[in-house]
Design an enzyme around this catalytic site. Structure first.
Site, PDB file in Angstrom:
ATOM      1  N   GLU A 186       0.844  -1.464  -0.076  1.00  0.00           N
ATOM      2  CA  GLU A 186      -0.073  -0.038   0.059  1.00  0.00           C
ATOM      3  C   GLU A 186       0.785   1.205  -0.012  1.00  0.00           C
ATOM      4  O   GLU A 186       0.708   1.989   0.959  1.00  0.00           O
ATOM      5  CB  GLU A 186      -0.951   0.066   1.187  1.00  0.00           C
ATOM      6  CG  GLU A 186      -1.918  -1.006   0.980  1.00  0.00           C
ATOM      7  CD  GLU A 186      -3.076  -1.149   2.106  1.00  0.00           C
ATOM      8  OE1 GLU A 186      -2.774  -0.372   3.130  1.00  0.00           O
ATOM      9  OE2 GLU A 186      -4.148  -1.888   2.056  1.00  0.00           O
ATOM     10  N   GLU A 315      -5.668  -7.577  -1.268  1.00  0.00           N
ATOM     11  CA  GLU A 315      -6.541  -7.631   0.161  1.00  0.00           C
ATOM     12  C   GLU A 315      -7.967  -6.972  -0.337  1.00  0.00           C
ATOM     13  O   GLU A 315      -8.049  -5.887  -1.138  1.00  0.00           O
ATOM     14  CB  GLU A 315      -5.799  -6.650   1.053  1.00  0.00           C
ATOM     15  CG  GLU A 315      -4.487  -6.914   1.630  1.00  0.00           C
ATOM     16  CD  GLU A 315      -3.923  -5.691   2.473  1.00  0.00           C
ATOM     17  OE1 GLU A 315      -4.656  -5.220   3.028  1.00  0.00           O
ATOM     18  OE2 GLU A 315      -2.693  -5.948   3.052  1.00  0.00           O
TER      19      GLU A 315
END
Length: 498
Positions: A186, A315
């Site tokens: 991320e 995710e």
């Protein structure tokens, strides 16, 4: 874990930790890509339908839940539910000399005693290979404290990030259980300016350029691995919306693709979450949920639809507390598709202690959240091709079942487990199926739990091992008809004689 937009002030601390494995191979051969499809060594399409197990990236320096269960028991359950891939987060701090794994019940995990973080990863990777699962390593954070917008910090510079990746690439070279490197979790911009960009050309902040540097270094050390590159959150000049989830926006890859020395090793990855994680504007759009496929096409789906490169949903998760969450998850799974040609995914998370999503496991770390699992189940491709018995073979077993007392509407019974093999059964767990209409209400001489019709009786902490020739009498009380006999007594995949 969960990611907010660059303009969101609150920072969500992530955490997904997984473990890796060393030398025990799963199915033979390594993976590469062909257009938008991941394929195996023979060219046949393959697909990750996996799960995240976090903790090694935190100050525990080991996957969470090992205070409650054995790691083999966890992996047995993951594989049994149909998850074929394990995405395992770690931090660079895991490999520091002072980073000692902790919060592990060594009575349940005796072979982890005295191991460092990488050695625990080795154990998990080895047993994942036994189960036929694959492992994707995820560099989740530089240190164990929090997520970082860039792939480096002052304490853990880019040189350390790349050095640790090349170390792991060499360490697992030749082991097809470990399929690749998710380079950094991320990357994202910072509110008010700064953080990661895509295609801006600044070596200090351009995530696309950094991914090329690290990816090519990893491939030089281990040319068999897939290189997984996540998106960022905000990319200017690519249309609206320009901002998405942390790691979820791959619109920049159209103009500025990642260039690797082995182009057929590149997999892009996007993260996607529900409104209960953060109320993105598209969840309140009157067109919801019909607006979602177009949104996903914009952020990442075009890569697959235009046959540019495979995409991994690395995710995605939800507590399902908001009614829209369940709609979102069902729509996302339909968008991913079924079969080997569908979009790969690794659900967040196995752990129940993920604050803003919960897990596939309930808070007892044993029973399954059926509301989530039932949505995912039709899209799972179970693992196959395991390498045979685990490091500590379960040997052989026999069970003698006897009803001790019965009354109208209930009974007590004993299942006596005997180790008929030649090896000690460490941290044993006996499973069986109860007849329909019977429910166990209590147990003794083992930790007895029933989910649906399946029962698991795990070794008590005061007697975790069963020596060859030894027996243990597992007692329980149940409601229902005592005349119907349980079936399927087994230790893991080893059936017991009855």
């Amino acid at each position: 874990m969960k990611r907010l937009l660059a303009f969101v002030a609150a920072v969500l601390t992530g955490g997904a930790v997984l473990a890796a494995s060393p030398a025990t191979a799963a199915t033979p051969g390594f993976w590469h890509t062909s257009g938008a499809q991941i394929v195996d060594a023979s060219g046949a399409p393959v697909r990750m339908t996996g799960i995240n197990w976090f903790g090694a990236e935190t100050a525990n320096y080991s996957p969470h839940g090992l205070w409650s269960r054995g790691y083999r028991d966890m992996l047995d359950q993951m594989a049994g539910l149909g998850y074929n891939t394990l995405r395992m987060p770690y931090s660079n701090q895991l490999f520091d000399a002072g980073s000692a794994p902790n919060s592990i019940d060594y009575a349940k995990n005796p072979d982890l005693q005295g191991l460092n973080g990488r050695q625990i990863l080795d154990k998990i990777v080895a047993y994942a290979g036994v189960k036929g699962m694959r492992v994707l390593l995820d560099r989740h954070r530089p240190d164990s404290g929090a997520q970082s917008p860039l792939w480096y910090t002052s304490a853990y510079p880019e040189s350390r990030w790349i050095a640790d990746w090349t170390m792991l690439a060499r360490h697992y070279q030749g082991n097809p259980t470990v399929i690749g490197a998710d380079l950094h979790n991320e990357p994202h911009a910072i509110q008010g300016g700064g953080g990661a960009c895509w295609g801006c050309g600044d070596a200090a902040t351009d995530w696309r350029l950094a991914a090329e540097r690290a990816g090519n270094a990893v491939l030089a050390a281990n040319p068999d691995w897939l290189i997984v590159v996540e998106g960022i959150d905000c990319v200017d000049g690519t249309g609206e919306p320009r901002c998405g989830w942390w790691g979820g926006n791959l619109t920049g890859a159209k103009q500025f693709p990642v260039r690797l020395s082995k182009p057929d090793k590149l997999v892009y990855s996007a993260h996607e979450y529900a409104t209960s994680v953060f109320p993105q504007p598209w969840f309140s759009d009157p067109a919801f949920p019909s607006n979602l496929p177009g949104l996903w096409d914009h952020f990442f789906g075009y890569l697959k639809k235009q046959n540019i490169a495979p995409v991994l949903l690395g995710e995605f998760g939800s507590t399902l507390t908001d009614p829209r969450d369940k709609v979102w998850l069902r729509e996302l799974m339909k968008y991913a598709g079924t079969g080997a040609g569908g979009t790969s995914f690794t659900y967040w998370s196995w752990n129940p202690n993920s604050g803003d999503t919960g897990g596939i496991l309930n808070d007892d770390w044993t029973t399954v959240n059926q509301a989530k699992q039932s949505i995912l189940q039709p899209y799972l491709i179970p693992p196959s091709g395991g390498s045979g018995p685990g490091p500590d073979p379960v040997g052989a077993c026999a069970v003698n079942y006897h009803v001790d007392n019965a009354w109208n509407g209930g009974f007590t019974a004993t299942a006596t487990l005997k180790n008929t093999g030649t090896a000690t059964l460490d941290d044993w767990a006996l499973g069986w199926n109860m007849p329909a209409g019977t429910q166990i209400t209590s147990g003794w001489n083992a930790t007895v739990n029933q989910s649906g019709q399946h029962v698991t009786a795990k070794a008590p902490t005061w007697a975790p091992n069963l020596a060859p020739g030894a027996s243990v009498a597992i007692g329980f009380q149940a409601t229902g008809n005592s005349t119907s006999t349980p079936s399927g007594f087994a230790l893991g995949q080893t059936a017991c004689t009855t």
